[in-house]
Write a protein that holds these residues in place. Structure first.
Motif, PDB file in Angstrom:
ATOM      1  N   UNK A 173     -12.039 112.559  62.833  1.00  0.00           N
ATOM      2  CA  UNK A 173     -11.908 113.078  64.187  1.00  0.00           C
ATOM      3  C   UNK A 173     -11.205 111.973  64.943  1.00  0.00           C
ATOM      4  N   UNK A 174     -11.345 110.951  64.925  1.00  0.00           N
ATOM      5  CA  UNK A 174     -10.730 109.923  65.760  1.00  0.00           C
ATOM      6  C   UNK A 174      -9.416 109.513  65.329  1.00  0.00           C
ATOM      7  N   UNK A 175      -9.348 109.575  63.923  1.00  0.00           N
ATOM      8  CA  UNK A 175      -7.904 109.223  63.473  1.00  0.00           C
ATOM      9  C   UNK A 175      -6.919 110.595  63.659  1.00  0.00           C
ATOM     10  N   UNK A 176      -7.557 111.755  63.363  1.00  0.00           N
ATOM     11  CA  UNK A 176      -6.569 112.897  63.792  1.00  0.00           C
ATOM     12  C   UNK A 176      -6.095 112.580  65.313  1.00  0.00           C
ATOM     13  N   UNK A 177      -6.984 112.152  66.113  1.00  0.00           N
ATOM     14  CA  UNK A 177      -6.461 112.278  67.436  1.00  0.00           C
ATOM     15  C   UNK A 177      -5.397 111.109  67.972  1.00  0.00           C
ATOM     16  N   UNK A 178      -5.837 109.859  67.105  1.00  0.00           N
ATOM     17  CA  UNK A 178      -4.819 108.652  67.252  1.00  0.00           C
ATOM     18  C   UNK A 178      -3.494 109.008  66.564  1.00  0.00           C
ATOM     19  N   UNK A 179      -3.598 109.697  65.489  1.00  0.00           N
ATOM     20  CA  UNK A 179      -2.208 109.780  64.691  1.00  0.00           C
ATOM     21  C   UNK A 179      -1.469 111.316  64.861  1.00  0.00           C
ATOM     22  N   UNK A 180      -2.259 112.066  65.489  1.00  0.00           N
ATOM     23  CA  UNK A 180      -1.724 113.525  65.627  1.00  0.00           C
ATOM     24  C   UNK A 180      -1.899 114.091  66.892  1.00  0.00           C
ATOM     25  N   UNK A 181      -2.418 113.420  67.909  1.00  0.00           N
ATOM     26  CA  UNK A 181      -3.170 113.797  69.236  1.00  0.00           C
ATOM     27  C   UNK A 181      -1.701 113.468  70.151  1.00  0.00           C
ATOM     28  N   UNK A 376       6.969 111.041  69.441  1.00  0.00           N
ATOM     29  CA  UNK A 376       6.874 111.076  67.897  1.00  0.00           C
ATOM     30  C   UNK A 376       6.223 112.256  67.385  1.00  0.00           C
ATOM     31  N   UNK A 377       5.310 112.733  68.000  1.00  0.00           N
ATOM     32  CA  UNK A 377       4.439 113.853  67.207  1.00  0.00           C
ATOM     33  C   UNK A 377       5.426 115.310  67.492  1.00  0.00           C
ATOM     34  N   UNK A 378       5.820 115.310  68.799  1.00  0.00           N
ATOM     35  CA  UNK A 378       6.763 116.508  69.351  1.00  0.00           C
ATOM     36  C   UNK A 378       7.987 116.712  68.370  1.00  0.00           C
ATOM     37  N   UNK A 379       8.619 115.592  68.148  1.00  0.00           N
ATOM     38  CA  UNK A 379       9.826 115.404  67.319  1.00  0.00           C
ATOM     39  C   UNK A 379       9.554 115.940  65.974  1.00  0.00           C
ATOM     40  N   UNK A 380       8.468 115.398  65.431  1.00  0.00           N
ATOM     41  CA  UNK A 380       8.095 115.493  64.032  1.00  0.00           C
ATOM     42  C   UNK A 380       7.943 117.183  63.890  1.00  0.00           C
ATOM     43  N   UNK A 381       7.151 117.618  64.771  1.00  0.00           N
ATOM     44  CA  UNK A 381       6.646 119.106  64.746  1.00  0.00           C
ATOM     45  C   UNK A 381       8.000 119.861  64.756  1.00  0.00           C
ATOM     46  N   UNK A 382       8.837 119.644  65.823  1.00  0.00           N
ATOM     47  CA  UNK A 382       9.951 120.243  66.050  1.00  0.00           C
ATOM     48  C   UNK A 382      10.883 120.345  64.675  1.00  0.00           C
TER      49      UNK A 382
END
Length: 438
Positions: A173-181, A376-382
């Protein structure tokens, strides 16, 4: 290190041939860098030997592979596997009747983990047990490998062990928020590192990704001395990640995926190679470009360090091959979406103010930040959303090419390595691909 040291030349294998021995020091699972290196060793006519990390039974007891598992693993490797479990790390080790580090982590909660304290005296006992277990098994593995190496032959040890994340729900759960949150779901990577949980995980990363290289160098000394005494040579390589240089505004510039929590262990890995090199042992860590693998998919945005390879292929005058790769990748995008549109998103990401502090090599690995995570995460999802099939991405196609190129580069350089720590940047990767596909 003050600056990364690039591998500049496309070296050819001038050392290894028929009957020489290639030892894969790490089990071959699915897609990953090791596949490219194994393919090169096979092409050179080398005898392939592998190891296994073993498997855990229902009580978490480490065991050998069954006959069926061994047959499958040997068919996958294309060589003999020494069936002695070499599971690295200590997250599932403990004195009889006492909790393992993973048990301690499983007792933490998502709400309180930052403040909860772990018993590091007990954890040290577990670490010592795991280390002793590994070294004892390694001694047995080296004896069996020694018996398989003919006199006068060269030997190549390829270290591929990495990882060390405990299998605990709270950490997932923690990793998901650090790497994808992002936004409200963002979590600071520094908060993890400063916590007792983070300190435990960093210790286990060290044990798996770095210390195993030191154990290998030490445990294979008998083999090394015998091989060299009979006229053969021994080489060691390991896979690192310490950022890579990619094309930014028409120039190759060092950049990195953030947050790379395992970075501390990767620097420790480099130090083992430097210490060995100083003793006259040819051991080299090759810091490779990021690719998508079974284990790296947890890191959202990792592919943003890979996509600029498309520009590098054209920058290095890739001609028809570059055009073919561009066409291959274009075909994966939705109708009406140009590959250039995807690359422009990457360029905008690279140029964003939030990312500028992260181009500091000496500060690596830096903690994440809300702005950096959003970019990072926003560009990746786009970029993912530009694809026809969300499970078949441009980054998958490029990963396959990089895997092949790094296999060629590392195997060729191992004959006469240029130093203990080297970077395979996008320029040399592109040149290798262009040469191989000329």
């Amino acid at each position: 290190m003050k600056q990364p040291v690039p591998q500049k030349t496309l070296q050819e294998n001038t050392l290894f041939g028929q009957g020489d021995v290639f030892v894969l020091f790490g089990e071959l699972f699915g897609r990953g860098y090791a596949t490219g290196l194994v393919n090169e060793a096979k092409a050179a006519g080398m005898t392939i030997i592998g190891i296994t990390v073993g498997r855990r039974d229902e009580n978490n007891t480490l065991r050998k592979l069954t006959d069926e598992e061994l047959a499958t693993a040997e068919a996958n490797l294309g060589g003999k596997i020494i069936n002695v479990p070499l599971m690295a790390g200590f997250d599932l080790d403990a004195p009889a009747g006492e909790p393992t580090p993973t048990d301690l982590v499983n007792a933490l909660t998502v709400d309180t983990w930052q403040d909860e304290k772990l018993d590091f005296d007990h954890i040290e006992k577990c670490r010592q047990l795991g280390q002793t277990r590994f070294k004892t098994a390694l001694a047995e593995v080296m004896e069996q490998i020694d018996a398989l190496i003919p006199s006068g032959k060269n030997v190549y040890f390829a270290h591929t062990m990495a990882g060390g994340i405990p299998k605990a729900k709270v950490f997932l759960v923690i990793a998901n928020r650090i790497y994808k949150g992002r936004g409200a779901r963002h979590m600071s990577s520094q908060a993890l590192i400063d916590s007792d949980l983070g300190k435990l995980i960093l210790q286990n990363f060290d044990e798996v990704s770095a210390n195993t290289f030191g154990y290998l160098l030490e445990a294979s000394s008998k083999i090394r001395e015998r091989v060299e005494a009979s006229g053969g040579q021994v080489r060691y390589t390991a896979y690192g990640y310490h950022g890579t240089s990619v094309l930014i505004d028409g120039e190759y510039k060092w950049q990195t995926y953030t947050n790379y929590t395992q970075g501390y262990a990767k620097m420790r890995l480099e130090n083992f190679a430097k210490a060995a090199w100083d003793k006259g042992i040819k051991a080299s860590v090759f810091n490779c470009p990021e690719i998508r693998t079974n284990s790296s998919d947890v890191f959202a945005g990792l592919e943003l360090s890979l996509l600029p390879l498309l520009d590098a292929l054209r920058h290095e005058q890739g001609g028809a091959f570059a055009d073919a790769v561009w066409a291959e990748c274009q075909a994966l995008l939705k109708d009406g979406v140009a590959l250039e549109d995807l690359l422009q998103k990457v360029r905008d990401f690279q140029a964003s103010p939030e990312m500028q502090p992260y181009y500091n090599f000496e500060a690596w690995p830096m903690p994440n930040s809300p702005g950096q995570a959003e970019q990072t995460i926003g560009t990746s999802q786009d970029i993912v959303n530009l694809h026809k099939d969300l499970k078949v991405l441009v980054s998958d196609a490029l990963s396959h090419h990089v895997l092949n190129a790094t296999g060629r580069l590392i195997f060729g350089a191992a004959s006469d390595p240029e130093g203990p720590v080297l970077w395979l940047n996008h320029d040399v990767v592109a040149k290798q691909l262009i040469k191989d596909n000329a």
